[in-house]
Enzyme design. Structure first.
Site, mmCIF file in Angstrom:
data_model
loop_
_atom_site.group_PDB
_atom_site.id
_atom_site.type_symbol
_atom_site.label_atom_id
_atom_site.label_comp_id
_atom_site.label_asym_id
_atom_site.label_seq_id
_atom_site.Cartn_x
_atom_site.Cartn_y
_atom_site.Cartn_z
ATOM 1 N N HIS A 17 0.623 -1.293 -0.084
ATOM 2 C CA HIS A 17 0.098 0.091 -0.035
ATOM 3 C C HIS A 17 0.889 1.318 -0.074
ATOM 4 C CE1 HIS A 17 -3.138 -2.850 2.358
ATOM 5 N NE2 HIS A 17 -3.534 -2.558 1.041
ATOM 6 N N LYS A 41 -17.557 -6.498 8.538
ATOM 7 C CA LYS A 41 -16.442 -7.281 8.629
ATOM 8 C C LYS A 41 -16.006 -7.394 10.109
ATOM 9 C CE LYS A 41 -14.440 -6.982 4.006
ATOM 10 N NZ LYS A 41 -13.217 -6.322 3.386
ATOM 11 N N ARG A 90 -1.550 -6.211 -8.186
ATOM 12 C CA ARG A 90 -0.166 -7.242 -7.783
ATOM 13 C C ARG A 90 0.098 -8.212 -8.926
ATOM 14 N NH1 ARG A 90 -2.182 -8.224 -2.091
ATOM 15 N NH2 ARG A 90 -3.909 -8.539 -3.328
ATOM 16 N N SER A 128 -2.643 -7.914 3.113
ATOM 17 C CA SER A 128 -3.081 -7.724 4.410
ATOM 18 C C SER A 128 -3.527 -9.064 5.105
ATOM 19 C CB SER A 128 -4.238 -6.790 4.816
ATOM 20 O OG SER A 128 -3.770 -5.576 4.232
HETATM 21 O O1 PNS Z 1 -8.663 -3.089 0.093
HETATM 22 P P1 PNS Z 1 -10.067 -3.908 -0.265
HETATM 23 O O2 PNS Z 1 -10.700 -4.517 0.962
HETATM 24 O O3 PNS Z 1 -9.795 -4.828 -1.585
HETATM 25 O O4 PNS Z 1 -11.117 -2.561 -0.986
HETATM 26 C C1 PNS Z 1 -12.214 -2.730 -1.427
HETATM 27 C C2 PNS Z 1 -13.050 -1.403 -1.567
HETATM 28 C C3 PNS Z 1 -13.000 -0.651 -0.395
HETATM 29 C C4 PNS Z 1 -12.426 -0.639 -2.474
HETATM 30 C C5 PNS Z 1 -14.213 -1.725 -1.977
HETATM 31 O O5 PNS Z 1 -15.027 -2.803 -1.139
HETATM 32 C C6 PNS Z 1 -15.393 -0.608 -2.152
HETATM 33 O O6 PNS Z 1 -15.294 0.286 -2.777
HETATM 34 N N1 PNS Z 1 -16.447 -0.593 -1.129
HETATM 35 C C7 PNS Z 1 -17.171 0.450 -1.133
HETATM 36 C C8 PNS Z 1 -18.883 -0.006 -1.669
HETATM 37 C C9 PNS Z 1 -18.867 0.147 -3.149
HETATM 38 O O7 PNS Z 1 -18.683 1.354 -3.663
HETATM 39 N N2 PNS Z 1 -19.233 -0.814 -3.667
HETATM 40 C C10 PNS Z 1 -19.269 -1.076 -5.063
HETATM 41 C C11 PNS Z 1 -17.869 -1.092 -5.770
HETATM 42 S S1 PNS Z 1 -17.871 -1.903 -7.292
#
Ligand code: PNS
Length: 165
Positions: A17, A41, A90, A128
């Protein structure tokens, strides 16, 4: 002003990150690390702890901001007047999920573009999830997370062991 959002769970922040944020901070006038508030979560670190860590790690980078968000990412981006969502890629295994999110976000808001960046090679396998697993089983994660995160992970593990004893 070109504002980019770098969204994620950051539970915990890894050097992968950090690498992406450094790259983003060179490309955009401002990059906002947006920590997802997700009540579903069961995270290891609270949102507040994750925000604290990111603020400390980037305290010397004037154009890096740390914030939290909930709801739709594209709505948050609109509120922050950001035109870019940054995501790290990645390996091929990341691609499918990332493509789905990028295209769904584009469908929801045509004005926001997703930009993918690759981390430095030494971090291409770092996640993570694996960091948490390694620490919980007594392994060493020095060098793949910021020192502050490594310290906090050890403290958490100790606290949990003490509680169980
Ligand atoms: O680090 P992560 O957990 O892979 O991040 C995922 C994240 C936070 C980018 C994704 O879950 C997100 O954008 N959540 C917000 C809800 C949302 O907008 N959902 C539709 C996205 S297609």
């Amino acid at each position: 002003m070109s504002i980019a959002i770098y969204p994620g769970s950051f539970d915990p922040l890894t050097m992968g990150h950090v690498d992406i944020i450094h790259r983003g901070s060179r490309l955009f006038e401002k990059i906002v690390i947006a920590v997802l508030i997700n009540a579903d979560k069961s995270p290891l670190f609270t949102v507040q702890e994750r925000v604290e860590v990111a603020r400390e790690v980037f305290r010397d980078r004037a154009n890096v901001e740390v914030d939290t968000f909930d709801g739709l990412l594209v709505d948050y981006a609109r509120r922050r007047q950001a035109s870019v969502i940054v995501r790290g890629l990645r390996a091929v295994s990341d691609f499918e999920y990332e493509m789905q999110m990028a295209l769904m976000n584009r469908r929801l808001n045509q004005e926001v573009e997703t930009v993918f960046m690759m981390p430095a090679e030494p971090y291409t396998y770092v996640s993570s999830r694996l960091v948490k697993e390694v620490v919980s089983l007594g392994g060493n994660v020095k060098g793949i997370v910021p020192d502050m995160v490594e310290r906090r992970l050890r403290e958490k593990k100790l606290a949990r062991e003490t509680l169980r004893a």
